[in-house]
Design a protein around this motif. Structure first.
Motif, PDB file in Angstrom:
ATOM      1  N   LEU A 227       0.774  -1.055   0.184  1.00  0.00           N
ATOM      2  CA  LEU A 227       0.043  -0.391   0.171  1.00  0.00           C
ATOM      3  C   LEU A 227       0.668   1.280   0.181  1.00  0.00           C
ATOM      4  CD1 LEU A 227      -2.728   1.012   0.276  1.00  0.00           C
ATOM      5  CD2 LEU A 227      -2.851   1.036   2.275  1.00  0.00           C
ATOM      6  N   GLU A 228       0.597   1.754  -1.015  1.00  0.00           N
ATOM      7  CA  GLU A 228       1.410   3.255  -1.288  1.00  0.00           C
ATOM      8  C   GLU A 228       0.041   4.456  -0.651  1.00  0.00           C
ATOM      9  OE1 GLU A 228       4.357   3.069  -4.218  1.00  0.00           O
ATOM     10  OE2 GLU A 228       4.585   1.016  -4.033  1.00  0.00           O
ATOM     11  N   VAL A 229       0.853   5.118   0.020  1.00  0.00           N
ATOM     12  CA  VAL A 229       0.242   6.630   0.097  1.00  0.00           C
ATOM     13  C   VAL A 229       0.688   7.481  -0.576  1.00  0.00           C
ATOM     14  CG1 VAL A 229      -1.472   7.839   1.554  1.00  0.00           C
ATOM     15  CG2 VAL A 229      -1.852   5.289   1.542  1.00  0.00           C
ATOM     16  N   ALA A 230       0.290   8.941  -1.549  1.00  0.00           N
ATOM     17  CA  ALA A 230       0.333  10.467  -1.630  1.00  0.00           C
ATOM     18  C   ALA A 230       1.084  10.635  -0.473  1.00  0.00           C
ATOM     19  CB  ALA A 230      -0.198  10.895  -2.626  1.00  0.00           C
ATOM     20  N   PRO A 231       1.783  11.486  -0.338  1.00  0.00           N
ATOM     21  CA  PRO A 231       2.468  12.625   1.338  1.00  0.00           C
ATOM     22  C   PRO A 231       1.297  13.248   1.554  1.00  0.00           C
ATOM     23  CG  PRO A 231       4.063  12.557   0.208  1.00  0.00           C
ATOM     24  CD  PRO A 231       3.069  11.434  -0.734  1.00  0.00           C
ATOM     25  N   THR A 232       0.536  13.888   0.327  1.00  0.00           N
ATOM     26  CA  THR A 232      -0.288  15.280   0.386  1.00  0.00           C
ATOM     27  C   THR A 232      -1.790  14.502   0.376  1.00  0.00           C
ATOM     28  OG1 THR A 232      -0.055  15.227  -2.444  1.00  0.00           O
ATOM     29  CG2 THR A 232       1.527  16.572  -1.590  1.00  0.00           C
ATOM     30  N   LEU A 233      -1.960  13.394   0.487  1.00  0.00           N
ATOM     31  CA  LEU A 233      -3.046  13.416   0.901  1.00  0.00           C
ATOM     32  C   LEU A 233      -3.014  13.054   2.152  1.00  0.00           C
ATOM     33  CD1 LEU A 233      -6.229  11.870  -0.492  1.00  0.00           C
ATOM     34  CD2 LEU A 233      -5.134   9.798   0.190  1.00  0.00           C
ATOM     35  N   ARG A 234      -3.946  13.907   2.883  1.00  0.00           N
ATOM     36  CA  ARG A 234      -3.638  14.576   4.289  1.00  0.00           C
ATOM     37  C   ARG A 234      -6.154  15.071   4.457  1.00  0.00           C
ATOM     38  NH1 ARG A 234      -0.193  18.706   2.707  1.00  0.00           N
ATOM     39  NH2 ARG A 234       2.178  17.945   3.749  1.00  0.00           N
ATOM     40  N   ASP A 235      -6.923  14.727   3.780  1.00  0.00           N
ATOM     41  CA  ASP A 235      -7.589  15.288   4.646  1.00  0.00           C
ATOM     42  C   ASP A 235      -8.852  13.625   4.152  1.00  0.00           C
ATOM     43  OD1 ASP A 235      -7.848  14.906   1.054  1.00  0.00           O
ATOM     44  OD2 ASP A 235      -9.964  16.220   1.604  1.00  0.00           O
ATOM     45  N   VAL A 236      -8.215  12.989   3.364  1.00  0.00           N
ATOM     46  CA  VAL A 236      -8.693  11.561   3.040  1.00  0.00           C
ATOM     47  C   VAL A 236      -7.820  10.710   4.149  1.00  0.00           C
ATOM     48  CG1 VAL A 236      -9.756   9.274   1.899  1.00  0.00           C
ATOM     49  CG2 VAL A 236      -9.930  11.658   1.087  1.00  0.00           C
ATOM     50  N   ARG A 237      -8.204   9.814   4.489  1.00  0.00           N
ATOM     51  CA  ARG A 237      -7.434   8.523   5.864  1.00  0.00           C
ATOM     52  C   ARG A 237      -7.370   7.469   5.073  1.00  0.00           C
ATOM     53  NH1 ARG A 237      -6.910  11.306  11.403  1.00  0.00           N
ATOM     54  NH2 ARG A 237      -7.661  13.116  10.891  1.00  0.00           N
ATOM     55  N   VAL A 238      -6.317   6.834   5.146  1.00  0.00           N
ATOM     56  CA  VAL A 238      -6.509   5.339   5.021  1.00  0.00           C
ATOM     57  C   VAL A 238      -5.758   4.588   5.580  1.00  0.00           C
ATOM     58  CG1 VAL A 238      -5.219   3.732   2.808  1.00  0.00           C
ATOM     59  CG2 VAL A 238      -5.426   6.304   2.700  1.00  0.00           C
ATOM     60  N   ILE A 239      -6.823   3.272   5.646  1.00  0.00           N
ATOM     61  CA  ILE A 239      -6.641   2.329   6.860  1.00  0.00           C
ATOM     62  C   ILE A 239      -6.868   1.224   6.144  1.00  0.00           C
ATOM     63  CG2 ILE A 239      -7.365   3.580   8.480  1.00  0.00           C
ATOM     64  CD1 ILE A 239     -10.456   1.529   8.047  1.00  0.00           C
ATOM     65  N   THR A 240      -5.941  -0.591   7.103  1.00  0.00           N
ATOM     66  CA  THR A 240      -6.457  -1.428   6.444  1.00  0.00           C
ATOM     67  C   THR A 240      -7.103  -2.111   7.569  1.00  0.00           C
ATOM     68  OG1 THR A 240      -4.392  -2.330   7.340  1.00  0.00           O
ATOM     69  CG2 THR A 240      -4.116  -1.159   4.990  1.00  0.00           C
ATOM     70  N   PRO A 241      -7.221  -3.688   7.422  1.00  0.00           N
ATOM     71  CA  PRO A 241      -7.819  -4.391   8.778  1.00  0.00           C
ATOM     72  C   PRO A 241      -7.476  -4.280   9.964  1.00  0.00           C
ATOM     73  CG  PRO A 241      -8.597  -5.490   6.973  1.00  0.00           C
ATOM     74  CD  PRO A 241      -8.099  -4.624   6.179  1.00  0.00           C
ATOM     75  N   SER A 242      -5.883  -4.370   9.649  1.00  0.00           N
ATOM     76  CA  SER A 242      -4.999  -4.909  10.473  1.00  0.00           C
ATOM     77  C   SER A 242      -4.265  -3.565  11.760  1.00  0.00           C
ATOM     78  CB  SER A 242      -3.753  -5.602  10.233  1.00  0.00           C
ATOM     79  OG  SER A 242      -3.188  -5.026   9.065  1.00  0.00           O
ATOM     80  N   THR A 243      -4.718  -2.055  10.597  1.00  0.00           N
ATOM     81  CA  THR A 243      -4.381  -1.120  11.044  1.00  0.00           C
ATOM     82  C   THR A 243      -5.582  -0.344  12.265  1.00  0.00           C
ATOM     83  OG1 THR A 243      -4.813   0.063   9.331  1.00  0.00           O
ATOM     84  CG2 THR A 243      -2.481  -0.040  10.038  1.00  0.00           C
ATOM     85  N   THR A 244      -6.670  -0.550  11.773  1.00  0.00           N
ATOM     86  CA  THR A 244      -7.998   0.269  12.138  1.00  0.00           C
ATOM     87  C   THR A 244      -8.331   0.784  13.592  1.00  0.00           C
ATOM     88  OG1 THR A 244      -9.145  -0.941  10.283  1.00  0.00           O
ATOM     89  CG2 THR A 244     -10.639   0.028  12.132  1.00  0.00           C
ATOM     90  N   SER A 245      -7.359  -0.540  14.746  1.00  0.00           N
ATOM     91  CA  SER A 245      -8.334  -0.540  16.272  1.00  0.00           C
ATOM     92  C   SER A 245      -7.012   0.408  16.587  1.00  0.00           C
ATOM     93  CB  SER A 245      -8.001  -1.717  17.004  1.00  0.00           C
ATOM     94  OG  SER A 245      -7.558  -1.371  17.824  1.00  0.00           O
ATOM     95  N   THR A 246      -6.085   0.295  15.705  1.00  0.00           N
ATOM     96  CA  THR A 246      -4.949   1.145  16.377  1.00  0.00           C
ATOM     97  C   THR A 246      -5.300   2.277  16.173  1.00  0.00           C
ATOM     98  OG1 THR A 246      -3.208  -0.489  16.719  1.00  0.00           O
ATOM     99  CG2 THR A 246      -2.523   2.108  16.860  1.00  0.00           C
ATOM    100  N   PHE A 247      -5.728   2.952  14.448  1.00  0.00           N
ATOM    101  CA  PHE A 247      -5.329   4.430  14.194  1.00  0.00           C
ATOM    102  C   PHE A 247      -6.668   4.892  15.068  1.00  0.00           C
ATOM    103  CE2 PHE A 247      -9.067   6.538  10.859  1.00  0.00           C
ATOM    104  CZ  PHE A 247      -8.464   7.654  10.826  1.00  0.00           C
ATOM    105  N   LEU A 248      -7.986   3.918  15.197  1.00  0.00           N
ATOM    106  CA  LEU A 248      -9.280   4.639  15.538  1.00  0.00           C
ATOM    107  C   LEU A 248      -8.788   4.768  17.542  1.00  0.00           C
ATOM    108  CD1 LEU A 248     -12.456   3.013  13.901  1.00  0.00           C
ATOM    109  CD2 LEU A 248     -11.473   5.541  13.263  1.00  0.00           C
ATOM    110  N   THR A 249      -8.312   4.100  17.378  1.00  0.00           N
ATOM    111  CA  THR A 249      -8.776   4.505  19.364  1.00  0.00           C
ATOM    112  C   THR A 249      -7.131   5.575  19.915  1.00  0.00           C
ATOM    113  OG1 THR A 249      -7.053   2.493  19.426  1.00  0.00           O
ATOM    114  CG2 THR A 249      -9.478   2.207  19.480  1.00  0.00           C
TER     115      THR A 249
END
Length: 274
Positions: A227-249
């Protein structure tokens, strides 16, 4: 002994029925004519009794479902959100929706061809994968989740409401390939780019207007090998099933629990999204 036998016999006329998705929500104890005499809130581990003269029958009917120390008493005084929820017609309630509800309906009742059905099964799989992750998070008391949010048109695959705010989630199939997300487009493998970031923003803006509160657009990428995300993409959050809990909590708190409940009550009403 005779008293226990009589109670068990009398309780056979009561039916225990779940409310909401399986394994969650309340268990209602109903008379044969459909009237409720009690309900069991599994999260609060509390039985609210509407007909005190049937207390023993109610306990007998619910006994297979009870765990730990259970509180028993009259129903708590309803909040404004409770009253709104109770007045919500069943056909307008989005809370029972399953992940991939639209795909499930088309696969069950539609007449699409083989290739279209294969595509629908893939879409259903990623929505169910992400839905399972969000449902596990929503088992915590502070989070609420809605799946397959749609009214006259699809709005979001999942809507998550919790202390960090409201998140409008669009799922993306990684198809075991590299996924590249830019400001405007998303590319999976060698397939043509798709406007998923723009669609996520549009859906979140629509939800912001409908709920009168800020809603964050989220892309949930499932089964990508990279998964590659452009560093300029700041308003849209990007998650995967394995990172969801950490990101949200780990996100900062912006909503109090009464706000979460009130927003969930509003969001589950299909008429909110007309």
């Amino acid at each position: 002994m005779a008293s226990t036998s009589a109670s068990a016999s009398a309780s056979r006329g009561l039916k225990v029925l779940p409310s909401g998705r399986p394994g969650r929500g309340r268990l209602y104890v109903n008379l044969p004519d459909g009237r409720a005499v009690a309900w069991y809130d599994r999260r609060a581990n509390r039985i609210s009794v509407l007909a005190d003269e049937r207390r023993e029958e109610i306990l007998t009917a619910l006994r297979p479902y009870l765990t730990g120390t259970v509180a028993i008493g009259p129903p708590p005084v309803p909040t404004a959100e409770d009253l709104l929820r109770l007045s919500l017609p069943p056909d307008e309630d989005l809370a029972p929706n399953r992940p991939g509800e639209a795909q499930l309906g088309t696969l069950t009742y539609g007449t699409t061809g083989t290739r279209a059905r294969h595509r629908l099964r893939q879409e259903l799989t990623v929505r169910q994968r992400m839905g399972d992750v969000l449902d596990a998070l929503a088992e915590l008391e502070d989070w609420k989740v809605l799946h397959s949010l749609h009214s006259l048109h699809p709005i979001a695959d999942h809507l998550l409401i919790g202390p960090p705010g409201v998140f409008c989630i669009r799922t993306v199939q990684g198809r075991r390939q590299r996924a590249v997300i830019g400001d405007l487009l998303l590319t999976v493998g060698r397939s043509d780019p798709t406007p998923d970031p723009r669609e996520a923003r549009r859906a979140a803006a629509y939800a912001t207007r409908a709920l009168s509160t800020p809603v964050t657009p989220v892309l949930a990428v499932v089964d990508a090998t990279r998964l590659e995300v452009a560093p300029t993409l700041r308003d849209v959050r990007v998650i995967t099933p394995s990172t969801t809990s950490t990101f949200l909590t780990n996100a900062p708190t912006t909503l109090k629990l009464p706000d979460v409940e009130a927003l969930f009550t509003t969001a589950r009403d299909r008429r909110t999204w007309h």
